[in-house]
Design an enzyme around this catalytic site. Structure first.
Site, PDB file in Angstrom:
ATOM      1  N   HIS A  60       6.314 -46.855 -35.295  1.00 16.71           N
ATOM      2  CA  HIS A  60       4.788 -46.544 -36.088  1.00 16.71           C
ATOM      3  C   HIS A  60       4.754 -45.248 -36.238  1.00 16.71           C
ATOM      4  CE1 HIS A  60       4.310 -50.099 -33.812  1.00 16.71           C
ATOM      5  NE2 HIS A  60       5.229 -49.863 -33.139  1.00 16.71           N
ATOM      6  N   ARG A  62       1.372 -44.595 -38.175  1.00 11.61           N
ATOM      7  CA  ARG A  62       0.602 -44.530 -38.226  1.00 11.61           C
ATOM      8  C   ARG A  62      -1.022 -43.551 -38.909  1.00 11.61           C
ATOM      9  NH1 ARG A  62       0.605 -47.096 -33.114  1.00 11.61           N
ATOM     10  NH2 ARG A  62       1.809 -46.203 -31.639  1.00 11.61           N
ATOM     11  N   ASN A  92       0.429 -51.728 -37.212  1.00  8.86           N
ATOM     12  CA  ASN A  92      -0.789 -51.359 -36.603  1.00  8.86           C
ATOM     13  C   ASN A  92      -1.193 -50.374 -37.438  1.00  8.86           C
ATOM     14  OD1 ASN A  92       1.548 -50.621 -35.774  1.00  8.86           O
ATOM     15  ND2 ASN A  92       0.402 -50.885 -33.376  1.00  8.86           N
ATOM     16  N   ASP A 151       3.505 -56.529 -35.763  1.00  5.49           N
ATOM     17  CA  ASP A 151       3.775 -55.957 -34.382  1.00  5.49           C
ATOM     18  C   ASP A 151       2.667 -55.312 -34.031  1.00  5.49           C
ATOM     19  OD1 ASP A 151       5.706 -54.694 -31.979  1.00  5.49           O
ATOM     20  OD2 ASP A 151       4.694 -53.359 -33.477  1.00  5.49           O
ATOM     21  N   ASP A 283      11.362 -48.294 -31.772  1.00 10.65           N
ATOM     22  CA  ASP A 283       9.791 -48.825 -31.149  1.00 10.65           C
ATOM     23  C   ASP A 283       9.031 -47.855 -31.414  1.00 10.65           C
ATOM     24  OD1 ASP A 283       7.761 -49.897 -31.085  1.00 10.65           O
ATOM     25  OD2 ASP A 283       7.532 -51.136 -29.160  1.00 10.65           O
ATOM     26  N   PRO A 297       0.204 -48.118 -24.566  1.00  9.07           N
ATOM     27  CA  PRO A 297       1.694 -48.249 -24.363  1.00  9.07           C
ATOM     28  C   PRO A 297       2.552 -47.689 -25.623  1.00  9.07           C
ATOM     29  CG  PRO A 297       0.554 -49.952 -25.370  1.00  9.07           C
ATOM     30  CD  PRO A 297      -0.644 -48.805 -24.811  1.00  9.07           C
TER      31      PRO A 297
HETATM   32  O1  DOR Z   1       4.179 -49.577 -27.008  1.00  5.97           O
HETATM   33  C1  DOR Z   1       3.617 -49.845 -27.781  1.00  5.97           C
HETATM   34  N1  DOR Z   1       2.992 -49.795 -28.287  1.00  5.97           N
HETATM   35  N2  DOR Z   1       3.914 -51.898 -27.942  1.00  5.97           N
HETATM   36  C2  DOR Z   1       3.581 -52.019 -28.756  1.00  5.97           C
HETATM   37  O2  DOR Z   1       3.239 -53.028 -29.722  1.00  5.97           O
HETATM   38  C3  DOR Z   1       2.515 -51.368 -30.214  1.00  5.97           C
HETATM   39  C4  DOR Z   1       3.207 -50.195 -29.571  1.00  5.97           C
HETATM   40  C5  DOR Z   1       1.868 -49.222 -30.332  1.00  5.97           C
HETATM   41  O3  DOR Z   1       2.076 -49.002 -31.468  1.00  5.97           O
HETATM   42  O4  DOR Z   1       1.782 -47.698 -30.045  1.00  5.97           O
HETATM   43 ZN    ZN Z   2       5.818 -54.229 -30.233  1.00  8.79          ZN
HETATM   44 ZN    ZN Z   3       6.299 -51.828 -32.368  1.00  7.41          ZN
END
Ligand code: DOR
Ligand code: ZN
Ligand code: ZN
Length: 398
Positions: A60, A62, A92, A151, A283, A297
Site C-alpha cells: 500500500h 497510499r 484502497n 484488498d 502487505d 491495522p
Molecule cells: O492490516 C491491514 N492493513 N490489512 C488490510 O487489509 C488493509 C491494510 C491497510 O490498508 O492499512
Molecule cells: Zn488485505
Molecule cells: Zn493489504
C-alpha cells in the site's frame, strides 16, 4: 545501463555458485564464473550474495489521497532499500482505484520516481461498493492491468466474486482476494478468513478464473488452498513475513488478518517448505503513530521482509536460499507478468546484493518509508541489503 558485478555468490531459484554477472542495455547479458569487460562500471561483490531483486505482490503506497501515510516516492525508496524493484499496489487509495484516471496517475508518478516498477491494482468492485463490476468492462483493453483487488475488505457477495472471476478470466487478469467475511470480523477473525477462503477457492474451481489469495494466515485457509492446488485449481497464494515470524502469544500487533497461533505459523512454514506457497507478499501498510493508537491495522514491511524471511525460513527452518529466491522473486514476478525474478539471460537487470552474515537490529527510525509502524523494532535478524540495481542502474546503496 551497463554494470558488471564480480566475485559474488550468485543465487536465484536454480543457481548457486561464485561468479560474475554482466548487465547490458538494462538486461542480464551474461552469467559466468568469470567475465571480463572493458568500459563498464564494475562492482566487486566479494563476500556478498547476488540475487534477482525481490518482487512484492502486495503493498500500500497510499497515493493518491492518503499521502501523509506514504507516497509513491517514499514507498519506492522503501522498496529498493528492501531489495524490491517490482511492487503490486493495492487499490484502497483515496479515491479508490476504480478508474483510468487513478491508474494513470499512479503509473505516471511511478515512472517519474523511477526506482521500482509498480503495478497498480484496479478495484474488483467500483469504489469497493461490493457489487458494481461495470468498470472492469470499461477497462478491459487496458494492457497494463494484471490484477484486480478490493484488498482492505472482502467481496461479501459470492455471486459478485463469481462474476468478477469470470470477467478477469476473459480479460486475462488475476483476482487478488483479501479473505474476510465482514459479518464475522468482530466476532471471530479466524472464521472470517476461513469462510471466505473456502468460498473463493470453490469459486475458482467453478469459474476457472485466476485467483490469488492474499496474506494467508490460518492453518485451515492454507489447507483449503493446498487441497485445491492438488486438484489442479488455478489458485496461487502469498504469505506475509509477519505471519511466519510472530505468534499471538508473543506479539499481538494489530494487523488484518491478525497475528495467529503457533500451530498456524508452523503450518504456514511447512507449506512454504513443501512448495505450496507461491510467494511472500509484505502487505506493507504504513500508518502514522496517531492512527496506530486509534487502531488502524497494518505494519510497514518492505524494508524488513528479506531479513525476516531469510532468518526465519533459511536460518531457522532449513529452507534453501534457492527456494527463498523462488518465492521472493521468480513466482511473484510470474504472477505479475514481469520480466524479472531470475538471473536468466535476457531478464531485466534487476539485482540485489545482500550480506547474509550481517546481523541487523531493526530500527524503525531509519526507515525510508513514512511509516514507522512495525512490531519488529529492536529485534535482531540476519541478512542486510547492501545494494539494489534496477535495469543495470544502482538505485540503492547502503
Ligand atoms: O492490516 C491491514 N492493513 N490489512 C488490510 O487489509 C488493509 C491494510 C491497510 O490498508 O492499512
Ligand atoms: Zn488485505
Ligand atoms: Zn493489504
Amino acid at each position: 545501463m551497463n554494470i558488471l558485478i564480480k566475485n559474488a555468490k550468485i543465487v536465484d531459484c536454480v543457481q548457486n555458485f561464485i561468479g560474475d554477472v554482466l548487465v547490458e542495455g538494462g538486461r542480464i547479458k551474461e552469467v559466468a564464473k568469470s567475465i571480463n569487460k572493458e568500459g563498464v562500471e564494475v562492482v566487486d561483490a566479494k563476500g556478498l550474495t547476488l540475487m534477482p531483486t525481490f518482487i512484492d505482490t502486495h503493498a500500500h503506497f497510499r497515493e493518491p489521497g492518503l499521502t501523509w501515510k506514504e507516497d509513491i516516492e517514499t514507498g519506492s525508496k522503501a522498496a529498493v532499500k528492501g531489495g524490491f524493484t517490482g511492487v503490486c499496489l493495492m487499490a484502497n487509495t483515496k479515491p479508490i482505484c476504480s478508474s483510468k484516471e487513478v491508474l494513470e496517475e499512479v503509473r505516471r508518478r511511478g515512472k517519474e520516481v523511477g526506482l521500482a516498477d509498480l503495478h497498480q491494482c484496479l478495484s474488483i468492485t467500483k469504489n469497493f461498493d461490493g457489487k458494481t463490476l461495470e468498470h472492469l468492462d470499461e477497462l478491459r483493453d487496458d494492457k497494463e492491468i494484471k490484477a484486480i483487488s478490493d484488498d482492505g475488505v472482502g467481496v461479501g457477495n459470492g455471486k459478485v466474486m463469481h462474476d468478477a472471476l469470470l470477467k478477469a478470466k476473459e480479460y486475462g487478469w488475476v483476482v487478488m482476494s483479501h479473505a474476510e467475511t465482514s459479518e464475522f470480523s468482530r466476532m471471530d477473525m479466524r472464521a472470517a478468513e476461513n469462510m471466505m477462503t473456502w468460498r473463493d477457492v470453490e469459486l475458482c474451481k467453478l469459474t476457472g478464473g485466476r485467483l490469488h489469495m492474499c496474506h494467508v494466515s490460518t492453518k485451515e485457509s492454507m489447507e483449503y488452498i493446498i487441497n485445491a492446488k492438488l486438484l489442479g485449481t488455478n489458485v496461487t497464494c502469498e504469505v506475509t513475513p509477519h505471519h511466519i515470524a510472530l505468534t499471538r502469544e508473543v506479539n499481538d500487533y494489530r494487523v488484518n488478518p491478525p497475528i495467529r497461533e503457533k500451530e498456524d505459523v508452523a503450518y504456514l512454514i511447512n507449506a512454504i517448505k513443501t512448495g505450496m506457497v507461491d510467494c511472500i507478499g509484505t502487505d506493507h501498510a504504513p500508518h502514522t503513530e496517531e492512527e496506530k493508537k486509534k487502531g488502524s491495522p497494518g505494519m510497514v514491511g518492505l524494508e524488513t521482509a528479506f531479513s525476516i524471511c531469510y532468518t526465519t525460513l533459511v536460518k531457522e527452518n532449513g529452507l534453501s536460499l534457492n527456494k527463498l529466491s523462488e518465492i521472493m522473486s521468480k513466482n511473484p514476478s510470474e504472477i505479475l507478468g514481469m520480466n524479472k525474478g531470475t538471473l536468466g539471460i535476457g531478464r531485466d537487470g534487476d539485482l540485489v546484493l545482500v550480506d547474509l552474515d550481517k546481523k541487523v537490529k531493526i530500527d524503525s527510525e531509519s526507515f525510508a518509508s513514512k511509516g514507522h509502524n512495525t512490531p519488529f523494532n529492536g529485534m535482531e535478524y540476519y541478512g542486510e541489503v547492501q545494494m539494489t540495481i534496477k535495469g543495470g542502474k544502482i538505485v540503492y546503496k547502503k
